[in-house]
Design a protein around this motif. Structure first.
Motif, mmCIF file in Angstrom:
data_model
loop_
_atom_site.group_PDB
_atom_site.id
_atom_site.type_symbol
_atom_site.label_atom_id
_atom_site.label_comp_id
_atom_site.label_asym_id
_atom_site.label_seq_id
_atom_site.Cartn_x
_atom_site.Cartn_y
_atom_site.Cartn_z
ATOM 1 N N GLU A 165 5.861 6.008 -4.164
ATOM 2 C CA GLU A 165 5.721 5.782 -5.603
ATOM 3 C C GLU A 165 4.279 5.436 -5.978
ATOM 4 O O GLU A 165 3.869 5.623 -7.130
ATOM 5 N N GLU A 166 3.488 4.969 -5.009
ATOM 6 C CA GLU A 166 2.095 4.646 -5.285
ATOM 7 C C GLU A 166 1.258 5.904 -5.536
ATOM 8 O O GLU A 166 0.127 5.809 -6.018
ATOM 9 N N ALA A 167 1.805 7.061 -5.208
ATOM 10 C CA ALA A 167 1.096 8.325 -5.428
ATOM 11 C C ALA A 167 1.766 9.158 -6.513
ATOM 12 O O ALA A 167 1.564 10.372 -6.574
ATOM 13 N N SER A 168 2.523 8.515 -7.394
ATOM 14 C CA SER A 168 3.263 9.279 -8.401
ATOM 15 C C SER A 168 2.410 9.719 -9.572
ATOM 16 O O SER A 168 2.812 10.591 -10.341
ATOM 17 N N SER A 169 1.224 9.145 -9.738
ATOM 18 C CA SER A 169 0.355 9.548 -10.847
ATOM 19 C C SER A 169 -0.470 10.768 -10.461
ATOM 20 O O SER A 169 -0.744 11.010 -9.278
#
Length: 265
Positions: free
Chosen positions: A173-177
Motif C-alpha cells: 500500500e506504500e506504493a499505491s500512489s
C-alpha cells in the motif's frame, strides 16, 4: 545545450547572487541529472548542479553560498537547485576521495556534506554534463571508471533498493500512489539499464529500457510509471484500483532488483 526556461532562471539567479556576495568564487557551473539527458519536468525535476570554486571556502564564502541559495529558494521555490561546490582538483579524483563539501538540497545548505558526491555524478558530468560557466568538462577533467560505476550501482541495488523492495513486499500500500510508482519502477529500471548496457540513462530512459527487456506482463506498471513522470495529468489505467498499482509496483521492484543483481557487479 539550451536548457528550459525554468532551469535557466534558477541558475541565473544563483550566479547573479554569488557574483554579488563573493565575486570570483564560482568559476564553473555545470548541470547533470535529467537535464543532461534532455529530460526535464518543471513541476517535478530538480536542477542538479556542480559548482567549481576558486578555493576552499572560508566562513565568509560559506555564508555567501548559503545566502545565494536562500535567494534562489525565495525567488523560485521549484525547481529545486540541488548540488555541491568543489574544486577542480576534486573532480579529477574518485568521489570517494573527495572531502565533505558545501551542499544544497531543497533550499537547505550544509557547510560540509556529501549529497550527490558519488560515481554517478562524476560520470554524468564527464559524459552528459551541461556547461553554464567555465570550460566544458571532458573525461580528462573528471575521474571516470566504468568498473567503479558498475560496482557502485550494484551496491545501490544490494543495499538501498533491496530494502525498498522488502518493505514494499510487506506493505504494498506504500506504493499505491502514482508518485511512488514513478520513483520505484523507474529508479530500479535505470540501474538495471546501467548494469545491462554499461551506460547511464535518465529515469524515462530506464523505463523504456524496461519495456524492451522485461516480459509483457510487466508493461502495464512500467507504462504507468512513464505516464506518471511524463504526463501526470492524464488518466491512469490504475485510477479505479490504486491498491493494484501498489501490488504491481512492489512486485516489479522486487523482480527488477533481483534481475539487476543477477547481472553482477
Amino acid at each position: 545545450m539550451p536548457i528550459p526556461t525554468e532551469a535557466q532562471q534558477v541558475t541565473d539567479t544563483f550566479l547573479a547572487a554569488i557574483d554579488h556576495f563573493a565575486p570570483g568564487l564560482v568559476r564553473g557551473l555545470y548541470l547533470h541529472g535529467s537535464l543532461g539527458f534532455g529530460e526535464f519536468y518543471a513541476d517535478r525535476s530538480d536542477v542538479d548542479f556542480v559548482a567549481l570554486l576558486a578555493a576552499r571556502p572560508d566562513s565568509d564564502a560559506l555564508e555567501a553560498l548559503a545566502a545565494s541559495h536562500r535567494q534562489v529558494s525565495r525567488r523560485h521555490g521549484r525547481p529545486h537547485f540541488d548540488g555541491f561546490h568543489v574544486l577542480a582538483e576534486d573532480l579529477v579524483r574518485s568521489p570517494m576521495d573527495c572531502p565533505d563539501v558545501p551542499c544544497a538540497q531543497a533550499g537547505v545548505c550544509q557547510d560540509a556534506g556529501r549529497f550527490d558526491v558519488n560515481p554517478v555524478t562524476w560520470h554524468e558530468l564527464a559524459r552528459h554534463g551541461v556547461t553554464l560557466r567555465g570550460p566544458a568538462l571532458t573525461e580528462a577533467d573528471v575521474w571516470t571508471n566504468d568498473s567503479a560505476l558498475r560496482a557502485y550501482t550494484h551496491d545501490n541495488l544490494t543495499t538501498y533498493w533491496t530494502g525498498v523492495a522488502d518493505t514494499l513486499t510487506e506493505h504494498p500500500e506504500e506504493a499505491s500512489s502514482s508518485e511512488a510508482t514513478e520513483w520505484c519502477v523507474l529508479g530500479v529500471s535505470r540501474l538495471h539499464h546501467l548494469l545491462a548496457t554499461g551506460t547511464l540513462a535518465s529515469k524515462s530512459g530506464g523505463g523504456r529500457h524496461a519495456l524492451n527487456v522485461f516480459e509483457p506482463a510487466w508493461h502495464p506498471i512500467i507504462t504507468e510509471a512513464l505516464r506518471a513522470r511524463e504526463t501526470p495529468g492524464t488518466a491512469s489505467a490504475y485510477d479505479a484500483d490504486p491498491t493494484r498499482r501498489g501490488r504491481d509496483t512492489a512486485d516489479f521492484t522486487a523482480m527488477a532488483v533481483k534481475a539487476g543483481l543477477a547481472l553482477g557487479a
